[in-house]
Design an enzyme around this catalytic site. Structure first.
Site, PDB file in Angstrom:
ATOM      1  N   GLY A   1     -23.652  10.377  86.429  1.00  0.00           N
ATOM      2  CA  GLY A   1     -23.018   9.736  87.107  1.00  0.00           C
ATOM      3  C   GLY A   1     -21.614  10.697  87.515  1.00  0.00           C
ATOM      4  O   GLY A   1     -21.714  11.663  87.273  1.00  0.00           O
ATOM      5  N   SER A   2     -20.550  10.087  87.641  1.00  0.00           N
ATOM      6  CA  SER A   2     -19.129  10.866  88.170  1.00  0.00           C
ATOM      7  C   SER A   2     -18.490  11.535  86.901  1.00  0.00           C
ATOM      8  O   SER A   2     -18.904  11.136  85.840  1.00  0.00           O
ATOM      9  CB  SER A   2     -18.488   9.919  89.029  1.00  0.00           C
ATOM     10  OG  SER A   2     -17.757   9.072  88.145  1.00  0.00           O
ATOM     11  N   SER A   3     -17.571  11.855  87.267  1.00  0.00           N
ATOM     12  CA  SER A   3     -16.513  12.717  86.122  1.00  0.00           C
ATOM     13  C   SER A   3     -15.824  11.562  85.696  1.00  0.00           C
ATOM     14  O   SER A   3     -15.105  11.682  84.536  1.00  0.00           O
ATOM     15  CB  SER A   3     -15.537  13.626  86.879  1.00  0.00           C
ATOM     16  OG  SER A   3     -14.667  12.914  88.097  1.00  0.00           O
TER      17      SER A   3
END
Length: 137
Positions: free
Chosen positions: A63-65
């Site tokens: 996923g994202s940060s």
């Protein structure tokens, strides 16, 4: 019978407890509920399972940060895992471990997903870079 494997300590400390193993990466943002420490990603094999008070053994983050922020929230809510053992370290998972402030190991001599089973009693000694796996209790 116990097995000890060597790894790299990412976040120092010592913890022991029951292992919760995920053979799939875990999404922080949208994949966990930090208020309950539960995996909420519907297609994840651990959907509905709580990692609070367990040693979370998993291949890595996806996923994202925002991943690290959601795991930091588990620390703030008191729902964080006891420790983490990360199969493949990334910047997301490393930062997540640091802000969660739980003992964390990675880069082990053996794949932890091949050695540890859910329910095994594990000792994470991130100060010395050691993971000791015992039989289920």
């Amino acid at each position: 019978m116990t097995v000890t494997i060597k790894g790299r300590g990412i976040v120092p400390g010592h913890a022991e407890g029951e292992a919760l193993v995920s053979h799939e990466t875990i999404s922080g943002w949208g994949g966990i509920d930090p208020a309950t420490g539960t995996v909420i990603e519907r297609r994840h094999p651990l959907f509905g399972v709580c990692f609070t008070g367990k040693v979370l053994v998993f291949p890595g983050a996806k996923g994202s940060s925002g991943w690290s922020g959601f795991f930091q929230s588990t620390r703030l809510y008191g729902t964080a895992p006891l420790a983490m053992v990360i199969g493949k370290l990334s910047t997301k998972s490393a930062l997540g471990a640091v802000v969660t402030r739980v003992p964390t190991l990675s880069e082990l001599d053996a794949d932890p997903l091949d050695v540890v089973r859910t329910g095994d009693w594990v000792v994470v000694d991130a100060d010395r870079g050691l993971l000791t796996v015992g039989e289920q209790r």
